[in-house]
Write an enzyme that holds these catalytic residues in place. Structure first.
Site, PDB file in Angstrom:
ATOM      1  N   ARG A 265       4.118   0.053  -5.252  1.00  0.00           N
ATOM      2  CA  ARG A 265       3.321  -1.226  -5.516  1.00  0.00           C
ATOM      3  C   ARG A 265       1.986  -1.090  -5.618  1.00  0.00           C
ATOM      4  O   ARG A 265       1.312  -0.110  -5.377  1.00  0.00           O
ATOM      5  CB  ARG A 265       3.378  -2.254  -4.144  1.00  0.00           C
ATOM      6  CG  ARG A 265       5.059  -2.507  -3.831  1.00  0.00           C
ATOM      7  CD  ARG A 265       5.192  -3.136  -2.714  1.00  0.00           C
ATOM      8  NE  ARG A 265       6.440  -3.546  -2.400  1.00  0.00           N
ATOM      9  CZ  ARG A 265       7.116  -4.072  -1.199  1.00  0.00           C
ATOM     10  NH1 ARG A 265       6.086  -4.629  -0.357  1.00  0.00           N
ATOM     11  NH2 ARG A 265       8.293  -4.061  -0.902  1.00  0.00           N
ATOM     12  N   ARG A 280      -0.712   0.115   4.058  1.00  0.00           N
ATOM     13  CA  ARG A 280      -0.729  -0.170   2.650  1.00  0.00           C
ATOM     14  C   ARG A 280      -0.792   0.560   1.756  1.00  0.00           C
ATOM     15  O   ARG A 280      -1.962   0.814   1.147  1.00  0.00           O
ATOM     16  CB  ARG A 280      -1.758  -1.413   2.612  1.00  0.00           C
ATOM     17  CG  ARG A 280      -1.277  -2.506   1.328  1.00  0.00           C
ATOM     18  CD  ARG A 280      -2.359  -3.433   1.399  1.00  0.00           C
ATOM     19  NE  ARG A 280      -2.615  -4.476   2.514  1.00  0.00           N
ATOM     20  CZ  ARG A 280      -1.637  -5.390   2.848  1.00  0.00           C
ATOM     21  NH1 ARG A 280      -0.685  -5.958   1.960  1.00  0.00           N
ATOM     22  NH2 ARG A 280      -1.725  -6.116   3.707  1.00  0.00           N
ATOM     23  N   GLU A 352       3.891  -6.296  10.461  1.00  0.00           N
ATOM     24  CA  GLU A 352       5.104  -6.535   9.835  1.00  0.00           C
ATOM     25  C   GLU A 352       5.727  -5.032   9.611  1.00  0.00           C
ATOM     26  O   GLU A 352       5.113  -4.313   8.970  1.00  0.00           O
ATOM     27  CB  GLU A 352       5.280  -7.365   8.700  1.00  0.00           C
ATOM     28  CG  GLU A 352       6.405  -7.651   7.990  1.00  0.00           C
ATOM     29  CD  GLU A 352       6.576  -7.265   6.604  1.00  0.00           C
ATOM     30  OE1 GLU A 352       7.465  -6.462   6.181  1.00  0.00           O
ATOM     31  OE2 GLU A 352       5.469  -7.445   5.769  1.00  0.00           O
ATOM     32  N   SER A 355      11.155  -7.709   6.740  1.00  0.00           N
ATOM     33  CA  SER A 355      11.031  -9.172   6.263  1.00  0.00           C
ATOM     34  C   SER A 355      12.486  -9.216   5.825  1.00  0.00           C
ATOM     35  O   SER A 355      13.090  -8.649   5.049  1.00  0.00           O
ATOM     36  CB  SER A 355      10.013  -9.244   4.984  1.00  0.00           C
ATOM     37  OG  SER A 355       9.704 -10.587   5.212  1.00  0.00           O
ATOM     38  N   ARG A 394       5.689   2.713   8.065  1.00  0.00           N
ATOM     39  CA  ARG A 394       5.339   1.775   9.220  1.00  0.00           C
ATOM     40  C   ARG A 394       6.063   2.200  10.518  1.00  0.00           C
ATOM     41  O   ARG A 394       5.522   2.021  11.542  1.00  0.00           O
ATOM     42  CB  ARG A 394       5.656   0.347   8.874  1.00  0.00           C
ATOM     43  CG  ARG A 394       4.390  -0.076   7.782  1.00  0.00           C
ATOM     44  CD  ARG A 394       4.306  -1.587   7.669  1.00  0.00           C
ATOM     45  NE  ARG A 394       3.308  -1.679   6.623  1.00  0.00           N
ATOM     46  CZ  ARG A 394       2.855  -2.994   6.198  1.00  0.00           C
ATOM     47  NH1 ARG A 394       3.324  -4.093   7.065  1.00  0.00           N
ATOM     48  NH2 ARG A 394       1.952  -3.279   5.279  1.00  0.00           N
TER      49      ARG A 394
END
Length: 430
Positions: A265, A280, A352, A355, A394
């Site tokens: 990403r 991130r 988070e 999801s 994560r």
């Protein structure tokens, strides 16, 4: 993508749902009503003229058969043919405009989704476990990883640039152990079939799951001959598109697939956010869960998928909460989303880690994924769902922060020890 007839017949509802997402209906729908009316008028006029042309053709045939002059009618028929072609071309242009408008409309929130403008209005549904207690100030993972010699961000910058990481020794093994543990849990106990898809996909695949055209700036594009390929932002893209342009046997539904892949990403628009550690990244690894369901069962499958992701956290002994995303915080393609947020003691916050979303027919309509119900000739669109089961990086940092010890070591959760061959991470330099 939404169904054209649905949007046409429920325009006030669509406008209200867009407002719930914090969007301006006029900017999204543009001149939908006018273009739709012009398209329908062009089609109707073309069909009327075709009937008129066919009638004249019959008259011409009769005149010729009786030896009479049919030149005037033939000239009129030629003019009609040209007018029909012009109307059909106009209808195609209107159809293209309508498709562009429909492509720009996000999915509509399910009625059970809480209405809100931002993440602050998400609704916490439940918590599991409790935060660990320390007799010392807990450290964040970037400090622990460096002190343990398992996380190397400086050399990653030298190799590639910012927002990349190098894992050493037991740090690398912990990533691999987590992936194997998650895949074993999902395939052996939750009924998923493992898939290893390509990490590069074509533009049709990105369009099918909703990344293109709107989110091109978030992706890594790879020029390849006359066409572009794209590094996958998540395994959701290739796994969902496995059945693009296919009609599935209804007896196979639901289909549950899992895949472990790297994810890429660009993090466009995230400058200055989460610059420390590995929260991130431009590249990270993830175990993805994807389901294809009958429409009437998809929300039941969403609950199952979310529970499957939760069980990973529970077996790892990580404190977390589950929140329902509000209308203003949901992803573009989602109709309903649950986020799982893990507690990070080194940062004193929830973050988070998964999801889980139901896209209903939104992706299936774009990718043309259908099934044929038993005893029916007409096909229907499946409902697609996916969720992280879990994001490996994560989960890695959550373990490091939650299981840190006063002597600087990090305990390994019991379920991972058979995969790790050790019960703790201890300082080591490379």
């Amino acid at each position: 993508m939404l169904d054209l007839s649905f949007v046409r017949d429920n325009l006030p509802l669509v406008e209200e749902k867009l407002r719930q997402r914090g969007l301006h209906p006029a900017e999204i729908l543009k001149d939908f009503r006018q273009v739709d009316a012009q398209r329908r008028q062009a089609i109707t006029s073309a069909e009327t003229m075709k009937a008129h042309r066919n009638q004249k053709s019959e008259e011409i045939a009769k005149l010729k058969k009786s030896g009479q002059d049919a030149s005037i009618l033939m000239a009129e028929t030629k003019e009609l043919r040209q007018e029909i072609q012009d109307l059909e071309k106009a209808a195609e242009e209107y159809d293209t405009s309508l498709r562009q408008i429909l492509t720009g409309i996000p999915n509509l929130p399910h009625t059970s989704v809480p209405v809100g403008n931002s993440a602050e209005e998400n609704v916490e549904a439940r918590r599991w476990g409790a935060p660990p207690k320390f007799g010392f100030p807990p450290k964040p993972h970037w400090e622990l990883g460096e002190q343990l010699g398992v996380l190397d961000l400086e050399r990653a910058v030298k190799l590639t640039g910012a927002r990349f990481a190098v894992y050493w020794d037991l740090g690398a093994r912990l990533e691999r152990a987590l992936a194997n543990f998650m895949l074993d849990l999902h395939t052996r106990h939750h009924g998923y079939t493992e898939v290893l898809p390509p990490y590069l996909v074509n533009s049709d695949s990105m369009y099918g799951t909703g990344q293109l055209p709107k989110f091109a700036s978030d992706l890594f594009r790879v020029p390849h001959g006359e066409k572009d390929l794209w590094l996958i932002p998540t395994a959701e893209v290739p796994v969902t598109n496995l059945y693009r342009n296919e009609v599935l046997d209804a007896s196979r539904l639901p289909i549950s697939l899992t895949a472990y892949t790297p994810c890429f990403r660009s993090e466009a628009g995230s400058y200055g956010k989460d610059v420390r550690g590995i929260i991130r990244q431009h590249q990270f690894q993830k175990v993805e869960l994807v389901k294809f369901s009958r429409p009437e069962h998809s929300y039941e499958e969403l609950e199952k998928l979310t529970h499957d992701a939760e069980e990973v956290l529970q077996k790892l002994g990580l404190h977390y909460r589950m929140v329902k995303l509000c209308t203003g915080d949901m992803g573009w393609s989602s109709a309903k989303t649950y986020d799982l947020e893990v507690w990070l003691p080194g940062q004193q916050l929830f973050r988070e880690i998964s999801s889980c979303s139901n896209f209903e027919a939104f992706q299936a309509r774009r990718a043309n994924i259908r099934f044929r119900p038993e005893g029916k000739n007409k096909t229907e669109f499946v409902h697609t769902l996916n969720g992280s089961g879990l994001a490996i990086g994560r989960t890695w940092l959550a373990i490091v922060e939650n299981y840190q010890q006063a002597d600087g070591s990090v305990l390994i959760p019991e379920v991972l020890r058979p995969y790790m061959g050790t019960d703790r991470l201890t300082p080591k330099k490379f």
